[in-house]
Design a protein around this motif. Structure first.
Motif, PDB file in Angstrom:
ATOM      1  N   ILE A 180       0.784  -1.867   0.300  1.00  0.00           N
ATOM      2  CA  ILE A 180      -0.322   0.064   0.136  1.00  0.00           C
ATOM      3  C   ILE A 180       0.784   1.354   0.042  1.00  0.00           C
ATOM      4  O   ILE A 180       0.213   2.164  -0.938  1.00  0.00           O
ATOM      5  N   SER A 185       2.496   1.380  -3.555  1.00  0.00           N
ATOM      6  CA  SER A 185       1.737   2.045  -4.331  1.00  0.00           C
ATOM      7  C   SER A 185       1.784   3.505  -5.085  1.00  0.00           C
ATOM      8  O   SER A 185       0.458   4.227  -5.944  1.00  0.00           O
ATOM      9  N   ARG A 186       1.850   5.008  -3.706  1.00  0.00           N
ATOM     10  CA  ARG A 186       2.335   6.472  -4.355  1.00  0.00           C
ATOM     11  C   ARG A 186       3.216   5.958  -5.801  1.00  0.00           C
ATOM     12  O   ARG A 186       3.697   6.863  -6.137  1.00  0.00           O
ATOM     13  N   ASP A 188       1.055   1.504  -9.972  1.00  0.00           N
ATOM     14  CA  ASP A 188       0.322   1.362  -9.984  1.00  0.00           C
ATOM     15  C   ASP A 188       0.362  -0.399 -10.063  1.00  0.00           C
ATOM     16  O   ASP A 188      -0.812  -0.815 -10.586  1.00  0.00           O
ATOM     17  N   GLN A 220      -8.379  -2.782   1.425  1.00  0.00           N
ATOM     18  CA  GLN A 220      -7.096  -2.290   0.972  1.00  0.00           C
ATOM     19  C   GLN A 220      -6.649  -2.206  -0.327  1.00  0.00           C
ATOM     20  O   GLN A 220      -6.289  -1.285  -0.892  1.00  0.00           O
ATOM     21  N   THR A 278      -9.248  -2.557  -2.849  1.00  0.00           N
ATOM     22  CA  THR A 278      -9.055  -0.972  -3.372  1.00  0.00           C
ATOM     23  C   THR A 278      -8.066  -0.364  -4.132  1.00  0.00           C
ATOM     24  O   THR A 278      -8.387   0.035  -5.907  1.00  0.00           O
ATOM     25  N   LYS A 279      -7.240  -0.606  -3.982  1.00  0.00           N
ATOM     26  CA  LYS A 279      -5.893   0.274  -5.202  1.00  0.00           C
ATOM     27  C   LYS A 279      -5.174  -1.546  -5.974  1.00  0.00           C
ATOM     28  O   LYS A 279      -4.862  -1.130  -7.113  1.00  0.00           O
TER      29      LYS A 279
END
Length: 317
Positions: free
Chosen positions: A167, A170-171, A174, A193, A196-197
């Protein structure tokens, strides 16, 4: 061998050597004892976050630190210290070969034990790739390396920790997935979470690391259903426990951090609950970034020098 020193430093990584350089510059008699097993000795990838040095290989930085310390007449001994005892002014350190060192003060910069992915219980196949190109361990140090790349997070320890790493990464990209090679029990919150990503999760045992030169290209994995499949990626991040090498700290009575995985400094100066003992680098409960390790080593050395100076100015203090 037996010598008497103002400061004995256990650990010759960036924290220990930085401390030695400062103390030697102030004409302190210093010995650094090191096993030569720290990760920087084997890091061939470029480091991008050492201030003033835009890009430097970890190995080259290690060599420069050692050369500077030797120029200042720091004694560097290749040894494995197995015993630490005594009190301020009379510390005794002993190596596994029977060598002994006496010191007024001690700095422990013994680092952490890094846990690697394994193949049939053997972690050595990772050494071909770890720190060499695209197999990473420290998000604080290396996360920008995966920008816009297909990345696989390899969970060696807690499934929740692997999810948390993914998570956080993920910045930067993608295109993320997770392979759990140990614990698979994940909290509902983490699972939601990830969903969602769009981060997928698989579980299994690595049976082969596939790569060319120093770059890892993929993993052949046997799933829990005994079927095999290949996971390919451009970059790989290992999520694993980081446990401080605390044996010597515990022998001296240094308090442990709440997690029991690291030693606990009494303040940001690196001093501990034991008079005359300081800690620096990855042994402290903080990031494994090289620049931070160097900073903690330097500030500990400043405090050690000031402590020794006070005793010279005010004998008996």
């Amino acid at each position: 061998m037996e010598g008497r020193y103002e400061t004995a430093i256990v650990g010759g990584g960036p924290a220990g050597l930085t401390a030695a350089i400062h103390l030697a510059w102030h004409q302190r008699k210093v010995v650094v004892m090191d096993r030569r097993s720290g990760p920087l000795f084997f890091t061939l990838e470029g480091l991008h976050n050492v201030p003033g040095v835009p890009v430097v290989r970890g190995l080259d930085l290690q060599k420069k630190l050692m050369a500077q310390a030797k120029e200042l007449e720091v004694e560097i001994v290749r040894t494995n210290v197995v015993s630490a005892s005594g009190t301020a002014g009379e510390f005794l350190l002993e190596g596994e070969s029977g060598d002994r060192w006496l010191a007024d003060t001690v700095l422990l910069a013994t680092g952490v034990a890094r846990y690697h992915p394994t193949i049939d219980g053997d972690f050595r196949p990772c050494f071909k790739y770890a720190g060499k190109g695209n197999l990473f361990y420290c998000p604080d140090c290396e996360a920008p390396e995966i920008r816009d790349k297909k990345t696989l997070v390899i969970g060696v320890g807690s499934a929740n920790d692997a999810a948390g790493m993914a998570i956080g990464l993920s910045r930067y990209t993608d295109d993320l997935s997770i392979l759990l090679t140990g614990d698979v029990a994940m909290s509902r919150e983490r699972a939601e979470q990830l969903e969602t990503k769009g981060i997928t999760v698989a579980a299994g045992d690595i049976v082969e690391m596939i790569g060319s030169g120093r770059r890892l290209a993929g993993l052949r994995v046997r799933g829990r259903d005994q079927g095999e499949r290949r996971f390919d990626a451009e970059a790989f991040f290992v999520s694993s426990p980081a446990r401080g090498r605390t044996d010597l700290a515990q022998q001296l009575g240094v308090e442990m951090a709440a997690t029991q995985n690291h030693a606990q400094p009494r303040s940001q100066r690196g001093d501990t609950n034991i008079e005359g003992v300081w800690i620096a680098g990855d042994l402290r409960p903080m990031t494994q970034q090289v620049a931070v390790a160097m900073g903690t080593g330097n500030i500990a050395a400043v405090m050690i020098d000031q402590t020794l100076r006070r005793k010279e100015v005010l004998p008996g203090s």
